[in-house]
Design an enzyme around this catalytic site. Sequence first.
Site, mmCIF file in Angstrom:
data_model
loop_
_atom_site.group_PDB
_atom_site.id
_atom_site.type_symbol
_atom_site.label_atom_id
_atom_site.label_comp_id
_atom_site.label_asym_id
_atom_site.label_seq_id
_atom_site.Cartn_x
_atom_site.Cartn_y
_atom_site.Cartn_z
ATOM 1 N N ASP A 128 0.830 -1.281 0.001
ATOM 2 C CA ASP A 128 -0.077 -0.039 -0.078
ATOM 3 C C ASP A 128 0.848 1.339 -0.086
ATOM 4 O O ASP A 128 1.562 1.418 0.962
ATOM 5 C CB ASP A 128 -0.714 0.001 1.336
ATOM 6 C CG ASP A 128 -2.211 1.053 0.911
ATOM 7 O OD1 ASP A 128 -2.180 1.807 0.260
ATOM 8 O OD2 ASP A 128 -3.066 0.515 1.793
ATOM 9 N N ASP A 188 -2.715 4.688 -2.880
ATOM 10 C CA ASP A 188 -3.611 5.705 -1.948
ATOM 11 C C ASP A 188 -3.894 6.911 -2.439
ATOM 12 O O ASP A 188 -2.962 7.581 -2.900
ATOM 13 C CB ASP A 188 -3.110 5.421 -0.554
ATOM 14 C CG ASP A 188 -3.982 6.487 0.421
ATOM 15 O OD1 ASP A 188 -4.929 5.830 0.687
ATOM 16 O OD2 ASP A 188 -3.660 7.672 0.679
ATOM 17 N N GLU A 214 -7.020 4.046 -5.622
ATOM 18 C CA GLU A 214 -7.999 4.565 -4.738
ATOM 19 C C GLU A 214 -8.231 5.927 -5.736
ATOM 20 O O GLU A 214 -7.836 6.897 -5.597
ATOM 21 C CB GLU A 214 -7.468 4.951 -3.559
ATOM 22 C CG GLU A 214 -8.607 5.194 -2.803
ATOM 23 C CD GLU A 214 -8.148 5.968 -1.381
ATOM 24 O OE1 GLU A 214 -9.070 5.803 -0.392
ATOM 25 O OE2 GLU A 214 -7.148 6.416 -1.091
ATOM 26 N N HIS A 261 -10.339 -0.869 5.295
ATOM 27 C CA HIS A 261 -9.898 -0.411 6.333
ATOM 28 C C HIS A 261 -10.614 1.146 6.534
ATOM 29 O O HIS A 261 -10.488 1.648 7.786
ATOM 30 C CB HIS A 261 -8.502 -0.226 6.496
ATOM 31 C CG HIS A 261 -7.759 0.575 5.321
ATOM 32 N ND1 HIS A 261 -8.073 0.470 3.823
ATOM 33 C CD2 HIS A 261 -7.239 1.881 5.428
ATOM 34 C CE1 HIS A 261 -7.560 1.412 3.324
ATOM 35 N NE2 HIS A 261 -7.141 2.100 3.994
ATOM 36 N N ASP A 262 -11.215 1.715 5.584
ATOM 37 C CA ASP A 262 -11.812 2.962 5.626
ATOM 38 C C ASP A 262 -13.315 2.828 5.642
ATOM 39 O O ASP A 262 -13.964 4.071 5.791
ATOM 40 C CB ASP A 262 -11.510 3.683 4.240
ATOM 41 C CG ASP A 262 -10.010 4.482 4.548
ATOM 42 O OD1 ASP A 262 -9.396 4.383 5.830
ATOM 43 O OD2 ASP A 262 -9.436 4.597 3.607
#
Length: 569
Positions: free
Chosen positions: A98, A199, A256, A331-332
């Site tokens: 990531d 990200d 993302e 995770h978000d």
Amino acid sequence: MKRTWWKESVVYQIYPISFKDSNGDGVGDLRGILSKLDDLQDLGVDVVWVCPIYQSPWHDNGYDISDYCKIDPAFGTMEDFDELLEGLHARGMKLMMDLVLNHTSDEHPWFLESRQSTDNPKRDYYIWRQGKNGGPPNNWESYFSGSVWEYDERTGEYYLHLYSKHQPDLNWENPAVIRELHDMIQWWLQKGVDGFRFDAIAHIAKAKGLPDAHNPQQMPTVRAYELFSNLDDVHTLLQNLYDNVLYSYDIMTVGETSGLGPEEALDYVGDDRRELNMTFQFEHMFLDAGSAGSGKWDIDPWKLTDLKEVITRWQTVLHGRGWNANYLGNHDQPRSVSRFGNDSKEYRVPSAKMLATFLHMLEGTPYIYQGEEIGMTNAAFASIEEYRDVETLNFYSEQQRKGVPEAEILRAIHLKSRDNARTPMQWDNGPQAGFTTAEAPWIGINPNYDRINVEEARRNPDSIYHYYKELIRLIKQHAVIVYGEYGLLLPDHPEIYAFTRTLKTSRLLVILNFSAGDPVFEWPEEAMEPRDIELLISNYAPQVHEDLRHLRLRPYEARVYLKRTSSSS
């Protein structure tokens, strides 16, 4: 359609701080992941995506990187990382890192130099501006609330941060920054990593001149969002990265990229674009967000017909032209069974299996977030003191200042806080759910760990865990699940989501009841004949003497049928 390994893979996402603690300090680490590699191999996943493990002061749980080429001591050492990479490869799995390229930590050496003086050689590594009319350079607002601008007393200027003030945005207009980042990515690839999740990659380019946005009270408005997201320059920068670095490696990349539809996504993932393999879309993540100005915290019940409309557009527009990354949680986001299913004691298991069926039967690479395979739920902590997420804490403070009642604030947090997905992995029903030997982990354990845990799930052949294993096995057995063309049925039905997948002579029929009711599925003649089928998987045992042409579904029932052919793939 070109066949590739990453289209045929199932990805498992690890949030390392919450996965497994090996040394008793209450924080998950690399050796904790190493201890669970056999479990991941048993599940059958192909790629492990690990959230940031780089050196970081942890203002945003590792997404504020202070050194891209060092492992944070909380997670272990570079030797631990090398052992993890080797262990995954030895088991036939791949590792996806990531990587945050939009911003760094404010403790990164580049930024520490940048803020020394206005003429420092690293000054232009970040976005600095003088104030305007006694205030910030423009009226953009941060994703974590407040202005995107932070005043620096030493130099008398402001720096830009789309996220926390501890996450200053890099200046991608500076060729030196691009060279530094390219070299860093090359360094990780030469170590043998198999891909990257980029990200916030949609934000690396900002509008020229950084003009004011309209309607600043309701961020992010469409106008404001367009000033720092999915700009044309993003594609130029990504193509440059691909041509100069990524092209030489057989890797997997996913971006993302919020704020776009499938047509715009093709600019990133189109087969001829030389940018990314796939992107995470966010349209289905906004289906339960209201319009009262509080963004995701303004809760509206979502409708199945809206979910069908969003997913169908992505499935049909990208087919044969790009590739989907399918997910229901990460995770978000809140826990998927609490958000899209039913986490009650009665329906948690069937609805989690139904959602898993939905995820794995769509065209695109499925992403499993840690704990989904055992049906982990939202935590719903009793007080704000139990939460750790910076976005959640900022929202709480902001709502308190507005005089919103405590119970109303906590209701929104219970439903939408990122910490719902960040509670520790529930391995067994022992102390601290088997996550740590510490008296207290970095964030509290969900109290339902005594009945929802990996050990119990692996012991029970009818568990969510074993259902996931069977879904993954089917993906590897039937090419139609990977490459078949999607076709929606019953677009207006409020409870049933049904669709077909077709590849040459093979055809799937997927029937999903998204409700606690018992609607009747009227078998469509155009799908396939009920007598010429094989039931591939279901989360209920078939009923005796059931009428398939008028199939009464049980709560959250899922069925997948395959048309039998002599050359079924």
